[in-house]
Design a protein around this motif. Sequence first.
Motif, PDB file in Angstrom:
ATOM      1  N   ARG A 293     -48.184  34.394  13.583  1.00 55.33           N
ATOM      2  CA  ARG A 293     -48.670  33.543  14.639  1.00 55.33           C
ATOM      3  C   ARG A 293     -50.188  33.258  14.474  1.00 55.33           C
ATOM      4  O   ARG A 293     -50.514  31.977  15.037  1.00 55.33           O
ATOM      5  N   THR A 294     -50.943  34.017  14.197  1.00 55.21           N
ATOM      6  CA  THR A 294     -52.386  33.847  14.075  1.00 55.21           C
ATOM      7  C   THR A 294     -52.745  33.056  12.680  1.00 55.21           C
ATOM      8  O   THR A 294     -53.813  32.849  12.719  1.00 55.21           O
ATOM      9  N   ALA A 295     -51.630  33.096  11.872  1.00 49.69           N
ATOM     10  CA  ALA A 295     -52.027  32.619  10.464  1.00 49.69           C
ATOM     11  C   ALA A 295     -51.179  31.414   9.880  1.00 49.69           C
ATOM     12  O   ALA A 295     -50.724  31.393   8.801  1.00 49.69           O
ATOM     13  N   PHE A 296     -50.600  30.516  10.916  1.00 43.46           N
ATOM     14  CA  PHE A 296     -49.986  29.461  10.576  1.00 43.46           C
ATOM     15  C   PHE A 296     -50.382  28.642   9.824  1.00 43.46           C
ATOM     16  O   PHE A 296     -51.721  28.300   9.731  1.00 43.46           O
ATOM     17  N   ARG A 297     -49.794  27.927   8.623  1.00 41.32           N
ATOM     18  CA  ARG A 297     -50.519  26.944   7.815  1.00 41.32           C
ATOM     19  C   ARG A 297     -50.445  25.682   8.807  1.00 41.32           C
ATOM     20  O   ARG A 297     -49.707  25.340   9.421  1.00 41.32           O
ATOM     21  N   ARG A 298     -51.822  25.075   8.428  1.00 40.43           N
ATOM     22  CA  ARG A 298     -52.151  24.035   9.056  1.00 40.43           C
ATOM     23  C   ARG A 298     -52.255  22.732   8.136  1.00 40.43           C
ATOM     24  O   ARG A 298     -52.791  22.792   7.069  1.00 40.43           O
ATOM     25  N   GLN A 299     -51.401  21.772   8.764  1.00 39.08           N
ATOM     26  CA  GLN A 299     -51.371  20.386   7.955  1.00 39.08           C
ATOM     27  C   GLN A 299     -51.189  19.400   8.999  1.00 39.08           C
ATOM     28  O   GLN A 299     -50.684  19.487   9.997  1.00 39.08           O
ATOM     29  N   PRO A 300     -51.628  18.045   8.703  1.00 39.80           N
ATOM     30  CA  PRO A 300     -51.188  17.096   9.616  1.00 39.80           C
ATOM     31  C   PRO A 300     -49.789  16.777   9.766  1.00 39.80           C
ATOM     32  O   PRO A 300     -48.904  16.648   9.030  1.00 39.80           O
ATOM     33  N   VAL A 301     -49.377  16.773  10.917  1.00 37.28           N
ATOM     34  CA  VAL A 301     -47.980  16.611  11.313  1.00 37.28           C
ATOM     35  C   VAL A 301     -47.639  15.085  12.280  1.00 37.28           C
ATOM     36  O   VAL A 301     -48.403  15.081  13.141  1.00 37.28           O
ATOM     37  N   ASP A 302     -46.931  14.380  11.685  1.00 37.25           N
ATOM     38  CA  ASP A 302     -46.460  13.215  12.520  1.00 37.25           C
ATOM     39  C   ASP A 302     -45.450  13.540  13.454  1.00 37.25           C
ATOM     40  O   ASP A 302     -44.235  13.752  13.050  1.00 37.25           O
ATOM     41  N   ILE A 303     -45.863  13.814  14.700  1.00 36.27           N
ATOM     42  CA  ILE A 303     -44.886  14.061  15.710  1.00 36.27           C
ATOM     43  C   ILE A 303     -43.602  13.254  15.946  1.00 36.27           C
ATOM     44  O   ILE A 303     -42.554  13.794  15.983  1.00 36.27           O
ATOM     45  N   ARG A 304     -44.010  12.052  15.902  1.00 30.42           N
ATOM     46  CA  ARG A 304     -42.908  11.058  16.083  1.00 30.42           C
ATOM     47  C   ARG A 304     -41.705  11.109  14.936  1.00 30.42           C
ATOM     48  O   ARG A 304     -40.589  11.150  15.168  1.00 30.42           O
ATOM     49  N   GLU A 305     -42.239  11.075  13.772  1.00 32.68           N
ATOM     50  CA  GLU A 305     -41.025  11.383  12.588  1.00 32.68           C
ATOM     51  C   GLU A 305     -40.563  12.811  12.857  1.00 32.68           C
ATOM     52  O   GLU A 305     -39.408  12.746  12.538  1.00 32.68           O
ATOM     53  N   LEU A 306     -40.997  13.476  13.167  1.00 36.59           N
ATOM     54  CA  LEU A 306     -40.408  15.059  13.219  1.00 36.59           C
ATOM     55  C   LEU A 306     -39.262  14.939  14.385  1.00 36.59           C
ATOM     56  O   LEU A 306     -38.518  15.472  14.340  1.00 36.59           O
ATOM     57  N   VAL A 307     -39.756  14.498  15.509  1.00 36.20           N
ATOM     58  CA  VAL A 307     -38.615  14.336  16.540  1.00 36.20           C
ATOM     59  C   VAL A 307     -37.910  13.509  16.266  1.00 36.20           C
ATOM     60  O   VAL A 307     -36.398  13.670  16.643  1.00 36.20           O
ATOM     61  N   GLU A 308     -38.043  12.386  15.728  1.00 38.86           N
ATOM     62  CA  GLU A 308     -36.851  11.256  15.196  1.00 38.86           C
ATOM     63  C   GLU A 308     -35.780  12.137  14.352  1.00 38.86           C
ATOM     64  O   GLU A 308     -34.711  11.961  14.521  1.00 38.86           O
ATOM     65  N   LYS A 309     -36.260  12.722  13.323  1.00 35.95           N
ATOM     66  CA  LYS A 309     -35.288  13.447  12.399  1.00 35.95           C
ATOM     67  C   LYS A 309     -34.345  14.757  13.038  1.00 35.95           C
ATOM     68  O   LYS A 309     -33.161  14.823  12.959  1.00 35.95           O
ATOM     69  N   ALA A 310     -35.026  15.302  14.010  1.00 35.36           N
ATOM     70  CA  ALA A 310     -34.470  16.347  14.831  1.00 35.36           C
ATOM     71  C   ALA A 310     -33.326  15.496  15.558  1.00 35.36           C
ATOM     72  O   ALA A 310     -32.264  16.102  15.742  1.00 35.36           O
ATOM     73  N   VAL A 311     -33.784  14.591  16.380  1.00 33.69           N
ATOM     74  CA  VAL A 311     -32.727  14.002  17.115  1.00 33.69           C
ATOM     75  C   VAL A 311     -31.492  13.417  16.349  1.00 33.69           C
ATOM     76  O   VAL A 311     -30.419  13.502  16.774  1.00 33.69           O
ATOM     77  N   ARG A 312     -31.718  12.962  15.132  1.00 32.54           N
ATOM     78  CA  ARG A 312     -30.548  12.338  14.472  1.00 32.54           C
ATOM     79  C   ARG A 312     -29.484  13.529  13.947  1.00 32.54           C
ATOM     80  O   ARG A 312     -28.507  13.445  13.869  1.00 32.54           O
ATOM     81  N   VAL A 313     -30.144  14.811  13.850  1.00 29.29           N
ATOM     82  CA  VAL A 313     -29.189  15.928  13.698  1.00 29.29           C
ATOM     83  C   VAL A 313     -28.337  16.159  14.688  1.00 29.29           C
ATOM     84  O   VAL A 313     -27.067  16.388  14.666  1.00 29.29           O
ATOM     85  N   PHE A 314     -28.790  15.835  16.142  1.00 29.65           N
ATOM     86  CA  PHE A 314     -27.978  16.203  17.190  1.00 29.65           C
ATOM     87  C   PHE A 314     -27.089  15.088  17.887  1.00 29.65           C
ATOM     88  O   PHE A 314     -26.440  15.087  18.803  1.00 29.65           O
TER      89      PHE A 314
END
Length: 451
Positions: A293-314
Amino acid sequence: MRSRLNVRILLSFLAIGVIFLCLSFAFARGIIDFWLAAVLVLFTAAGFGLVVSWSVNRTLGDVVETAQSLAHGVLDRKAGIYAGDQVGRLAESLNVMAERLRQSLDAVTAEKNRMQVILDSMADGVIATDRSGAVILVNPVVAEIFDIDEKSARGKSVLEVVRDYELDRLFREALASGQPVKKELRILTPEAKIFRVHFTPLKSPEGGVVALLRDITERRRLEMMRTEFVANASHELRTPLTSILGYVETLLDGAVDDPELARRFLGVINDEARRLTKLVDSLLDLARIEEKRTAFRRQPVDIRELVEKAVRVFEPQARAKGLALSVEMPDGLPVVEGEPDLLARVVVNLLDNAVKFTDRGSISVRGHAVENGVELEVEDTGPGIPAESLPRVFERFYRVDKARGRETGGTGIGLSIVKHIVEGHGGQVRVESQLGKGTRFIVFLPGGHPS
């Protein structure tokens, strides 16, 4: 060898004697009369006496002033040495004594400073009292824990400083018995903390007691969590295993000869085995997340795209239950620095809970920019969570409705995983709920410039 002072006095007497002889000779020759000779001898003796007295007083006066300065703690002053006589040697001895006193005082001061640095650097609290029970020393740890001033604590009783009767009683017990005492105490500071306290009577003539306070609150909390985890994990593992063993025994006792019954039992065994596998996988996932938890890989994340993908699954599951699943994610949300797969796991776990426990109504996923980051909300119109359960929903294995949680295949670990991932990314997660009206989970993630 005579000293210079004695030599000066002797020479003075010799000079007076010579002058007296000269004046006597002059009187005998009739050069001067008797009274003039007597007056000249008297004045000559007085002059020589004043010279000798001034010489001695000059050295003695400097010695006296130096001694008075030493008595007032001024060790830098030195007496002037004007001669090698007894007074001069006295001044020299006084100077040597002043230098040695200064060196000794410097050594004591340095030792005191070293001890103070050690006390200030200690992670444990230290309280020292004299034989009467009055506090003579507390270190900064004690001052911080009990919110007191180190100097103002001196001279007070332990009860006045810490305001704990049991701690005060143990101080008095150690002082009376002269034997070390060890005890675990729960002390309000103002929040309740657990300390392991070691009382040691001082062996010096002044007496007193020194107490070492070690804060073990976190250790006891972790021990309790570990005990609860073992108990909960054992219970969660035992339930499916007991079910599997029961159906297997029934099959072995003859139910296997009934195809329809055997198929039904094998279906139950399959479900329980899958549930057991899911539980073990969730525990392993949680362990891996905690480890890194103190060494997570860090990269830019588009939250909107991430949420829309998760919603399509459900969406299929939501439609099957007649639930309306909506998404409100505006453009320009700040970019979040993090591990995409883990952040997706947060949204998936929250949506999974919402779909499982909502029988009718809707589920909404919303996002909006806030100061220094993004807030995501997952809200449902399910049965809600009782107020007494809200502080515990992120604990491992905790279920609001235990029976229904098992029926829906929940492990009781999903929300704990959410909490660890979010906090590992420097964010926060909280929950708001009302019975019969639904539940809303709010996740804050720190972010930068808009995407």
